[in-house]
Scaffold this motif. Structure first.
Motif, PDB file in Angstrom:
ATOM      1  N   THR A  39       0.964  -1.115   0.132  1.00 23.31           N
ATOM      2  CA  THR A  39      -0.042   0.081   0.027  1.00 23.31           C
ATOM      3  C   THR A  39       1.056   1.014  -0.043  1.00 23.31           C
ATOM      4  N   THR A  40       2.073   1.131  -0.085  1.00 18.46           N
ATOM      5  CA  THR A  40       2.981   2.156  -0.172  1.00 18.46           C
ATOM      6  C   THR A  40       3.944   1.767  -1.179  1.00 18.46           C
ATOM      7  N   GLN A  41       4.462   2.969  -2.043  1.00 16.82           N
ATOM      8  CA  GLN A  41       5.495   2.721  -2.843  1.00 16.82           C
ATOM      9  C   GLN A  41       6.869   1.525  -2.634  1.00 16.82           C
ATOM     10  N   GLN A  57       0.900  -5.009   5.822  1.00 20.05           N
ATOM     11  CA  GLN A  57       0.151  -4.136   5.114  1.00 20.05           C
ATOM     12  C   GLN A  57      -1.313  -4.859   4.771  1.00 20.05           C
TER      13      GLN A  57
END
Length: 332
Positions: free
Chosen positions: A153-155, A204
């Motif tokens: 959910t994050t780069q 995540q």
């Protein structure tokens, strides 16, 4: 009953239902008598629109560049002839094997041709090609179901596996597709957001499920990862037992599930590469066990061939001896 179930049921005919029953009964008899009983034709297909991909995913032979077979795209003319052969019995078509399907410029034509021939269609994508225009074309093509992978959910977390990927581009693609469905007042495609669990992204999972709700997809799906070299890359295996295919033993990591001498896929599903080779299943990434080619032989002839039945016989007697089966998580 959700929309994709309704769509699937709407594609069924008496002939297709009869074929499914014949295939399933033949498979059950095969397990009992320990020899192939092949009745009917496959009712499920996995077809490879292209073997090219824009990403370099760490556990994908295409992304790693280790795949041994040639790269290319499925000819639309060959594809149409193939669909004409299978349309009467086929119920499900997954337009994906290796590679990124949306790289093939004829993908929308492929989906549409299968759809108008009454086959339920699905594809799986890394989500980098759904511009507003492509999202509209996807909806108009008649695609029933789409799986979009977003393993983080994050780069920072996402790109640890999806090398070369851009998480914001994937999120934009999903938004474009949801909006295209709304504009065109379409129930399809049924959008599944998929998260493959590794050690580096297991924290995540909850955020992923929240993201799915925020993006208004139809379903979020958390999937276990296939690790090709389990002992050397055990650091990738999640600690969450529920989402791991593997268990640690004295001799190293091994599949949790016992490998039974049976396999549903080789009796129900045909996997076709971009150049027409029929493989026993999608686990044959390199095409080492190719059983024939639809460019030179009818599908039915390959499906009922001595070479395919010899392969099925080996599975029914000693599946462990077949290399592509040893890391298979498929329930038999």
């Amino acid at each position: 009953m959700n929309s994709h179930t309704i769509n699937f049921i709407s594609t069924l005919t008496f002939r297709k239902i009869l074929n499914i029953l014949k295939v399933k009964v033949g498979y059950l008899l095969s397990i009992i008598v320990k020899r192939p009983v092949v009745w009917g034709l496959p009712y499920s297909y996995a077809v490879e629109p292209t073997s090219h991909c824009n990403l370099r995913c760490h556990q994908c032979p295409t992304g790693l560049g280790t795949i041994k077979r040639s790269k290319g795209e499925f000819s639309i003319d060959v594809y149409r002839k193939f669909i004409d052969q299978i349309a009467s019995e086929a119920t499900y078509l997954m337009l994906y094997l290796q590679g990124e399907p949306f790289i093939n410029p004829k993908l929308f034509d492929m989906i549409k041709y299968a759809s108008v021939n009454g086959i339920y269609t699905c594809t799986s994508t890394n989500g980098h090609f759904l511009s507003k225009k492509n999202a509209i074309q996807t909806v108009l093509s008649g695609l029933d179901r789409i799986i979009i992978s977003i393993d983080g959910t994050t780069q920072e977390v996402y790109e640890q596996y999806r090398k070369g990927g851009d998480i914001q581009m994937v999120i934009t693609s999903i938004t474009n597709l949801v909006e295209a469905k709304r504009k065109l007042k379409s129930r399809t495609p049924y959008i599944i957001l998929q998260f493959i669990v590794f050690k580096h992204n297991e924290h995540q999972i909850s955020d992923f499920e929240k993201l799915g709700k925020k993006l208004h997809v139809n379903k979020t799906e958390v999937k276990s990862a296939q690790i090709y070299n389990v002992d050397n890359e055990s650091n990738m295996i999640t600690d969450i037992a529920k989402y791991s295919r593997y268990q640690k033993h004295k001799e190293g990591y091994r599949l949790k599930r016992k490998l039974r001498n049976s396999c549903r896929r080789i009796f129900t599903t045909a996997a076709i590469t971009h150049d027409g080779n029929l493989l026993p299943c999608c686990y044959d990434k390199d095409g080492d066990f190719s059983l024939g080619n639809i460019n030179t032989q009818p599908l039915a002839k390959i499906w009922n061939s001595q070479s395919f039945n010899t392969f099925r016989q080996k599975v029914l007697v000693n599946r462990q001896a077949i290399e592509i089966c040893r890391n298979c998580n498929e329930y038999a």
